[in-house]
Scaffold this active site. Structure first.
Site, PDB file in Angstrom:
ATOM      1  N   GLY A  13       0.779  -1.232   0.000  1.00 44.48           N
ATOM      2  CA  GLY A  13       0.000   0.000   0.000  1.00 44.48           C
ATOM      3  C   GLY A  13       0.808   1.278   0.000  1.00 44.48           C
ATOM      4  O   GLY A  13       0.340   2.300   0.490  1.00 44.48           O
ATOM      5  N   ASN A  15       1.547   3.206  -2.573  1.00 48.24           N
ATOM      6  CA  ASN A  15       0.811   4.187  -3.378  1.00 48.24           C
ATOM      7  C   ASN A  15      -0.440   4.665  -2.638  1.00 48.24           C
ATOM      8  O   ASN A  15      -0.793   5.843  -2.695  1.00 48.24           O
ATOM      9  CB  ASN A  15       0.430   3.612  -4.743  1.00 48.24           C
ATOM     10  CG  ASN A  15       1.543   3.775  -5.755  1.00 48.24           C
ATOM     11  OD1 ASN A  15       2.142   4.827  -5.868  1.00 48.24           O
ATOM     12  ND2 ASN A  15       1.824   2.714  -6.486  1.00 48.24           N
ATOM     13  N   LEU A  86      -4.908  -6.611  -7.255  1.00 49.26           N
ATOM     14  CA  LEU A  86      -4.528  -7.621  -8.240  1.00 49.26           C
ATOM     15  C   LEU A  86      -5.689  -8.381  -8.875  1.00 49.26           C
ATOM     16  O   LEU A  86      -5.473  -9.116  -9.829  1.00 49.26           O
ATOM     17  CB  LEU A  86      -3.552  -8.622  -7.602  1.00 49.26           C
ATOM     18  CG  LEU A  86      -2.281  -8.001  -7.027  1.00 49.26           C
ATOM     19  CD1 LEU A  86      -1.365  -9.077  -6.468  1.00 49.26           C
ATOM     20  CD2 LEU A  86      -1.555  -7.157  -8.062  1.00 49.26           C
ATOM     21  N   LEU A  88      -9.197  -8.913 -11.045  1.00 47.26           N
ATOM     22  CA  LEU A  88      -9.953  -8.292 -12.127  1.00 47.26           C
ATOM     23  C   LEU A  88     -11.255  -7.723 -11.554  1.00 47.26           C
ATOM     24  O   LEU A  88     -11.964  -8.406 -10.806  1.00 47.26           O
ATOM     25  CB  LEU A  88     -10.265  -9.332 -13.207  1.00 47.26           C
ATOM     26  CG  LEU A  88     -10.899  -8.817 -14.495  1.00 47.26           C
ATOM     27  CD1 LEU A  88      -9.917  -7.929 -15.258  1.00 47.26           C
ATOM     28  CD2 LEU A  88     -11.310  -9.989 -15.383  1.00 47.26           C
ATOM     29  N   HIS A 105      -0.400   1.114 -13.263  1.00 45.06           N
ATOM     30  CA  HIS A 105       0.329  -0.072 -13.727  1.00 45.06           C
ATOM     31  C   HIS A 105       1.813   0.292 -13.851  1.00 45.06           C
ATOM     32  O   HIS A 105       2.137   1.354 -14.390  1.00 45.06           O
ATOM     33  CB  HIS A 105      -0.225  -0.535 -15.076  1.00 45.06           C
ATOM     34  CG  HIS A 105       0.389  -1.807 -15.549  1.00 45.06           C
ATOM     35  ND1 HIS A 105       0.058  -3.033 -15.016  1.00 45.06           N
ATOM     36  CD2 HIS A 105       1.343  -2.040 -16.482  1.00 45.06           C
ATOM     37  CE1 HIS A 105       0.773  -3.977 -15.611  1.00 45.06           C
ATOM     38  NE2 HIS A 105       1.565  -3.390 -16.507  1.00 45.06           N
ATOM     39  N   ASP A 146      -5.696  -4.073 -17.663  1.00 45.19           N
ATOM     40  CA  ASP A 146      -4.771  -3.087 -18.240  1.00 45.19           C
ATOM     41  C   ASP A 146      -5.131  -2.610 -19.639  1.00 45.19           C
ATOM     42  O   ASP A 146      -4.253  -2.213 -20.406  1.00 45.19           O
ATOM     43  CB  ASP A 146      -3.332  -3.646 -18.239  1.00 45.19           C
ATOM     44  CG  ASP A 146      -2.883  -4.080 -16.856  1.00 45.19           C
ATOM     45  OD1 ASP A 146      -3.263  -3.413 -15.880  1.00 45.19           O
ATOM     46  OD2 ASP A 146      -2.167  -5.083 -16.752  1.00 45.19           O
ATOM     47  N   GLU A 175       5.726   6.690  -9.586  1.00 42.41           N
ATOM     48  CA  GLU A 175       4.362   6.420  -9.104  1.00 42.41           C
ATOM     49  C   GLU A 175       4.003   7.345  -7.951  1.00 42.41           C
ATOM     50  O   GLU A 175       2.940   7.971  -7.938  1.00 42.41           O
ATOM     51  CB  GLU A 175       4.232   4.967  -8.643  1.00 42.41           C
ATOM     52  CG  GLU A 175       4.282   3.954  -9.756  1.00 42.41           C
ATOM     53  CD  GLU A 175       4.252   2.518  -9.253  1.00 42.41           C
ATOM     54  OE1 GLU A 175       4.031   2.295  -8.040  1.00 42.41           O
ATOM     55  OE2 GLU A 175       4.446   1.609 -10.072  1.00 42.41           O
TER      56      GLU A 175
END
Length: 192
Positions: A13, A15, A86, A88, A105, A146, A175
């Site tokens: 975590g 970011n 992670l 979908l 990403h 992505d 990032e």
């Protein structure tokens, strides 16, 4: 009225923390919830440090029920940010928040994207391919890994002797400086 943001994360975590730090001082938006599919994720501690509520969920809750959507609606969430998440995202969630789910990403998409391409897997693939530059892509989320519309791409140089740690360091630096700024710009567009 502030834009209400929920962060989804699966791991450390870092970011997410940069977003929490940034929006703690913002007049435009606030982080109101951190969600994770990993009960051991360090992002839970980071959220606790900022006194932001958290929710841990499992695969059934995420894919086979409306519980997550109901929770987000109860909290009047306006924007969802994926920060190292992670799984979908299910179509039901995308349909409920069209153009309001954003992912980061660690590569210059469309290269090195798709299922299984995250973290060190991406960096190792970039190094193995002999790329001279790496980068990040911040993009809207659609029903495929992505493949959503790009919002921002940033680049950094990869030197011949850069190892995995150096490439990761350069990517994370980019990032951490750009993700909060890009999310802030999306928030300002939403307010128009």
């Amino acid at each position: 009225m502030k834009t209400r943001i929920a962060i989804f994360a699966s791991g450390s975590g870092s970011n997410a923390q940069k977003l929490m730090e940034h929006f703690k001082r913002s007049d435009d938006a606030e982080i109101v919830l951190v969600l994770t599919n990993n009960p051991d994720a360090y992002v839970l501690q980071r959220a606790d440090n900022f006194e932001i509520p958290t929710h841990v969920f499992n695969r059934d809750e995420f894919y086979r029920s409306e519980e997550i959507i109901n929770l987000l609606e109860r909290l009047d969430i306006d924007l969802i940010v994926l920060a190292g998440f992670l799984w979908l995202v299910p179509k039901t969630l995308i349909q409920k928040y069209p153009g309001r789910i954003i992912n980061i990403h660690p590569a210059l998409l469309p290269k090195y994207g798709g299922k299984g391409m995250y973290g060190d897997h991406v960096h190792n693939a970039v190094i193995a391919a002999g790329e001279t530059e790496g980068g990040i892509t911040i993009h809207y989320v659609n029903e495929n890994y992505d493949e959503g519309e790009y919002i921002y791409q940033g680049r950094y140089r990869i030197e011949k002797d850069d190892n995995l740690e150096m490439v990761k360091f350069k990517g994370q630096n980019l990032e951490h400086t750009q993700f909060p700024k890009v999310i802030e710009s999306v928030v300002k567009k939403l307010k128009k």
